[in-house]
Design a protein around this motif. Structure first.
Motif, short mmCIF file in Angstrom:
data_model
loop_
_atom_site.label_atom_id
_atom_site.label_comp_id
_atom_site.label_asym_id
_atom_site.label_seq_id
_atom_site.Cartn_x
_atom_site.Cartn_y
_atom_site.Cartn_z
N LYS A 58 66.41 6.62 67.26
CA LYS A 58 67.19 7.47 66.36
C LYS A 58 68.48 7.97 67.01
O LYS A 58 69.41 8.37 66.34
CB LYS A 58 66.35 8.65 65.88
N LEU A 59 68.51 7.93 68.34
CA LEU A 59 69.70 8.34 69.07
C LEU A 59 70.60 7.16 69.43
O LEU A 59 71.59 7.31 70.15
CB LEU A 59 69.31 9.12 70.32
N GLY A 60 70.24 5.97 68.93
CA GLY A 60 71.11 4.81 69.11
C GLY A 60 70.84 3.98 70.35
O GLY A 60 71.62 3.09 70.66
N PHE A 61 69.75 4.23 71.06
CA PHE A 61 69.42 3.43 72.23
C PHE A 61 68.40 2.38 71.83
O PHE A 61 67.19 2.61 71.87
CB PHE A 61 68.89 4.31 73.37
N GLY A 62 68.89 1.20 71.41
CA GLY A 62 68.04 0.15 70.87
C GLY A 62 67.43 -0.77 71.92
O GLY A 62 66.59 -1.60 71.60
N ILE A 63 67.86 -0.65 73.16
CA ILE A 63 67.39 -1.55 74.22
C ILE A 63 66.67 -0.74 75.29
O ILE A 63 67.17 0.29 75.76
CB ILE A 63 68.58 -2.29 74.90
N THR A 64 65.49 -1.22 75.66
CA THR A 64 64.79 -0.73 76.84
C THR A 64 64.58 -1.94 77.74
O THR A 64 64.06 -2.96 77.28
CB THR A 64 63.44 -0.09 76.49
N ALA A 65 64.98 -1.82 78.98
CA ALA A 65 64.82 -2.91 79.94
C ALA A 65 64.00 -2.43 81.13
O ALA A 65 64.18 -1.31 81.60
CB ALA A 65 66.19 -3.39 80.41
N VAL A 66 63.10 -3.28 81.57
CA VAL A 66 62.34 -3.03 82.80
C VAL A 66 62.95 -3.97 83.83
O VAL A 66 62.99 -5.20 83.62
CB VAL A 66 60.84 -3.31 82.60
N THR A 141 57.35 -1.01 71.97
CA THR A 141 56.66 -0.03 72.80
C THR A 141 55.33 0.26 72.17
O THR A 141 55.25 0.81 71.07
CB THR A 141 57.51 1.26 72.91
N GLU A 142 54.28 -0.09 72.86
CA GLU A 142 52.92 0.13 72.37
C GLU A 142 52.35 1.47 72.83
O GLU A 142 51.51 2.03 72.17
CB GLU A 142 51.99 -1.02 72.81
#
Length: 150
Positions: A58-66, A141-142
């Protein structure tokens, strides 16, 4: 710490806005006792901070990378410099020094792939001490929690 401290912590890590009165009712203690316990837990560092958990989508951070990172050299000053850089970068949400194939594991958020690419250029490619990094992009994200099993 006793069983009541554990009960308080279990409740607070699910909802840190639980009132003192509700906490007291849950553990069967007075509000003054709960206030003393909470003060002691904060002062001892068991409760490190109380935060709001935000919805990154909702804050516009569509990518999560490990990202697994290997450094070029094992000099303490360069390792410390990399650690400082990671601790202070707002895109790095979790940062771990690990044993195994890599030196560090980090979780990074970005608005989109272009934003993540800009991060990699700024954070990794511009750092001569980074030997290599391997990125895994999170598809879904599970489970993501800071809750401890107490």
């Amino acid at each position: 710490m006793d069983a009541n401290d554990h009960k308080l912590l279990a409740i607070l890590q699910r909802n840190s806005k639980t009132t003192i009165q509700d906490l007291a009712e849950h553990i069967g203690a007075s509000t003054a006792s709960v206030q003393r316990r909470l003060k002691a837990l904060r002062e001892s560092g068991v409760i490190q901070k109380e935060i709001a958990v935000l919805d990154q989508q909702k804050l516009g951070f569509g990518i999560t990378a490990v990202v697994a990172v290997e450094l070029e050299r094992d000099r303490l000053d360069q390792i410390d410099a990399f650690k400082r850089k990671a601790r202070h970068d707002r895109y790095v949400t979790n940062f771990y020094c690990i044993a195994g194939d890599a030196d560090f594991m980090m979780v990074v958020v970005a608005k989109d792939i272009a934003d993540y690419e800009a991060f990699t250029h700024r954070f990794f490619f511009a750092d001569k001490n980074v030997r290599k990094f391997r990125t895994s992009i999170v598809i879904s994200t599970e489970k993501a929690t800071l809750e401890l099993p107490i």
